[in-house]
Design a protein around this motif. Structure first.
Motif, mmCIF file in Angstrom:
data_model
loop_
_atom_site.group_PDB
_atom_site.id
_atom_site.type_symbol
_atom_site.label_atom_id
_atom_site.label_comp_id
_atom_site.label_asym_id
_atom_site.label_seq_id
_atom_site.Cartn_x
_atom_site.Cartn_y
_atom_site.Cartn_z
ATOM 1 N N ALA A 248 0.805 -1.224 0.000
ATOM 2 C CA ALA A 248 0.000 0.000 0.000
ATOM 3 C C ALA A 248 0.835 1.271 0.000
ATOM 4 O O ALA A 248 0.277 2.380 -0.112
ATOM 5 N N ARG A 249 2.148 1.188 0.128
ATOM 6 C CA ARG A 249 2.981 2.396 0.187
ATOM 7 C C ARG A 249 2.806 3.264 -1.070
ATOM 8 O O ARG A 249 2.620 4.486 -0.970
ATOM 9 N N ASP B 259 0.256 3.325 -3.004
ATOM 10 C CA ASP B 259 -1.103 3.880 -3.037
ATOM 11 C C ASP B 259 -1.183 5.149 -2.198
ATOM 12 O O ASP B 259 -1.853 6.132 -2.579
ATOM 13 N N VAL B 260 -0.493 5.143 -1.035
ATOM 14 C CA VAL B 260 -0.521 6.334 -0.171
ATOM 15 C C VAL B 260 0.233 7.481 -0.828
ATOM 16 O O VAL B 260 -0.223 8.642 -0.832
ATOM 17 N N ALA C 198 -5.573 6.276 -3.049
ATOM 18 C CA ALA C 198 -5.683 4.983 -2.374
ATOM 19 C C ALA C 198 -6.973 4.252 -2.720
ATOM 20 O O ALA C 198 -7.019 3.016 -2.771
ATOM 21 N N GLN C 199 -8.041 5.016 -3.036
ATOM 22 C CA GLN C 199 -9.318 4.375 -3.333
ATOM 23 C C GLN C 199 -9.282 3.634 -4.668
ATOM 24 O O GLN C 199 -10.109 2.754 -4.916
ATOM 25 N N GLY D 53 -6.144 2.467 -5.895
ATOM 26 C CA GLY D 53 -4.814 1.872 -5.969
ATOM 27 C C GLY D 53 -4.854 0.351 -6.119
ATOM 28 O O GLY D 53 -5.914 -0.286 -6.264
ATOM 29 N N MET E 213 -6.819 1.847 5.535
ATOM 30 C CA MET E 213 -5.569 2.607 5.582
ATOM 31 C C MET E 213 -5.866 4.012 6.064
ATOM 32 O O MET E 213 -6.929 4.571 5.769
ATOM 33 N N ASP F 149 -3.906 8.000 6.671
ATOM 34 C CA ASP F 149 -2.711 8.792 6.367
ATOM 35 C C ASP F 149 -1.955 9.075 7.646
ATOM 36 O O ASP F 149 -2.300 8.545 8.722
ATOM 37 N N PHE G 121 -8.617 4.557 2.861
ATOM 38 C CA PHE G 121 -9.118 3.366 2.170
ATOM 39 C C PHE G 121 -9.786 2.442 3.201
ATOM 40 O O PHE G 121 -9.266 2.262 4.313
ATOM 41 N N LEU H 145 -1.651 0.829 8.052
ATOM 42 C CA LEU H 145 -2.547 -0.169 7.462
ATOM 43 C C LEU H 145 -2.968 -1.128 8.592
ATOM 44 O O LEU H 145 -2.118 -1.715 9.256
#
Length: 474
Positions: free
Chosen positions: A53-54, A56-57, A62-63, A65, A97, A99, A106, A164
């Protein structure tokens, strides 16, 4: 309560208490153990997904990703797994997830995006570089509705840029916990059942050994001692040997006293007769009178000699503890007994019938011959002229049963309980009495062979003596 039952209850109580403690510990550890294992898998999953997920952030999308696409595909797919009887048909992970500020960017469930999760322990602790985890109830009143969350930091260049968190409902592991508890309960029930069976077996063995000692002690108190029992245990064997030693010592003292009294009583009559005859002979009676009283002295002397010999024989037999056995041809033994008494049988014109077929028995040949001879002599003495005697042997299970039947008057009721007493005798058909040691001798022979002897009246008249010995006694 019998000692065996007390031992069983005590043993079962100890096993039950021990099983209860062990069961309680295991059952108490099943639920936290399964949850710890589940937490370990959640940590692995969160750490793995945090790496995925890195990007995506960092992209700010992210929604849309890679993680969002993976969960979209996961929701569209079907799961049909049978895990040791537990069926799994859907994904149970809940992933979100946040921030760096703790705001949800997410949510695999699509419900919490934009919400502030910075105060939840999993997010709060992870953002501060600590291990973050929490368990939260969906329904505050239902413990089974709790969900376990474990978080992992999303880092970039050593800087935490998000969190996450992976969650799994505790209800999803409930079947595993329930099955483990059920198996544990069944195992405990089986353990208690096995313990009960073992305890019951040990108790029956102890009761059997104690029962042998009890029967042995009762037989001693009733003056018909059985052979020393084999208890199968060194401790109980020592107790049995101690009882046997005590019996022998007590019987040794009573034996001398009883025999002295009995011998004195039995010798009174012949001694009185001899003294009376001697006094008459001292006065110088006519030759015919002197001859009659001289014969009386000889008769009484022979009676005393027979009594002393039989007493010695009886004492020697009672002191024996073991015998040497051989295989005996019963038919040949019966023929020998008949030949030895053929003159007496002919003198009274008695009919003698014997039946042995092919019966064989292991016994001490000399003692068995004397015992059956004593029974036959009694039958001859009590049977009137032209009567009938029957001597038989037949197999009954593991025993060979010898029976001697006569056609005499039978035994009076008052004497039935005393016929095996030493020196107890009833008048014979000729009016004379015996030494009263014949049946006592037969009883000792039966004891040495671990057998039994009984004498009873027959319905059709006469007496039946029954001597039962084990066919393969060793």
């Amino acid at each position: 309560m019998r000692i065996g039952m007390r031992l069983l209850l005590g043993y079962f109580l100890i096993v039950a208490v021990a099983a209860w403690f062990v069961l309680a510990i295991f059952v108490q550890e099943i639920k936290p153990g399964v949850r710890r294992a589940t937490e370990g898998t959640l940590i692995d999953a969160a750490t793995l997904l945090a790496g995925v997920a890195r990007d995506d952030v960092l992209s700010g999308e992210a929604q849309n990703g890679r993680l969002a696409q993976a969960f979209a595909s996961l929701h569209e797919g079907k799961i049909n797994a049978d895990i040791s009887g537990i069926r799994k048909v859907r994904n149970e992970y809940h992933v979100y997830m946040t921030d760096a500020a703790g705001r949800v960017i997410f949510d695999s469930a699509g419900k919490a995006v934009g919400q502030d999760y910075s105060r939840w322990n999993d997010v709060w602790l992870t953002l501060r570089g600590k291990y973050g985890a929490r368990s939260t109830r969906i329904d505050p009143d239902d413990e089974e509705s709790s969900v376990m969350y474990v978080a992992a930091p999303i880092t970039d260049g050593g800087r935490i840029i998000g969190v996450l968190s992976v969650g799994k409902p505790n209800s999803s592991i409930a079947p595993v916990i329930w099955r483990s508890e059920r198996r544990m309960l069944w195992a405990s029930a089986a353990l208690l059942g096995i313990a009960l069976v073992i305890g019951l077996g040990v108790t029956l063995w102890i009761n059997r050994a104690i029962g042998k000692l009890t029967r042995y002690a009762d037989s001693v108190s009733e003056n018909r001692p059985l052979p020393l029992p084999d208890t199968g245990s060194s401790e109980l064997r020592k107790l049995a040997q101690a009882l046997e030693s005590m019996r022998l010592k007590l019987e040794g003292k009573n034996y001398i006293e009883h025999y002295v009294h009995a011998l004195t009583h039995e010798l009174k009559s012949p001694l009185a007769a001899i003294r009376g005859a001697a006094e008459i002979l001292h006065e110088g009676p006519p030759p015919e009178v002197a001859a009659r009283f001289t014969q009386n002295i000889l008769t009484q002397n022979a009676r005393m000699q027979t009594l002393v010999e039989k007493l010695l024989q009886q004492a020697k037999l009672e002191n024996r503890q073991q015998i040497v056995t051989t295989s005996i041809d019963v038919a040949a033994l019966f023929q020998q007994l008949y030949d030895e008494r053929s003159v007496v049988l002919a003198a009274k014109n008695l009919q003698f019938q014997s039946q042995a077929d092919a019966v064989a028995v292991h016994a001490d040949a000399g003692l068995l011959s004397q015992a059956l001879g004593n029974l036959l002599d009694n039958a001859i003495d009590f049977t009137p002229q032209n009567g009938t005697l029957v001597l038989r042997a037949r197999e009954e299970g593991d025993e060979v049963v010898f029976t001697v039947c006569d056609s005499g008057p039978g035994i009076p009721d008052f004497a039935l309980s005393r016929i095996f007493e030493r020196f107890y005798s009833l008048p014979r058909e000729n009016g004379q009495k015996s030494s009263g040691l014949g049946l006592a001798f037969v009883q000792e022979v039966a004891r040495l062979h671990h057998g039994t002897v009984n004498v009873s009246n027959r319905r059709e008249g006469g007496v039946e003596a029954r001597l039962a010995l084990h066919r393969h006694f060793t």
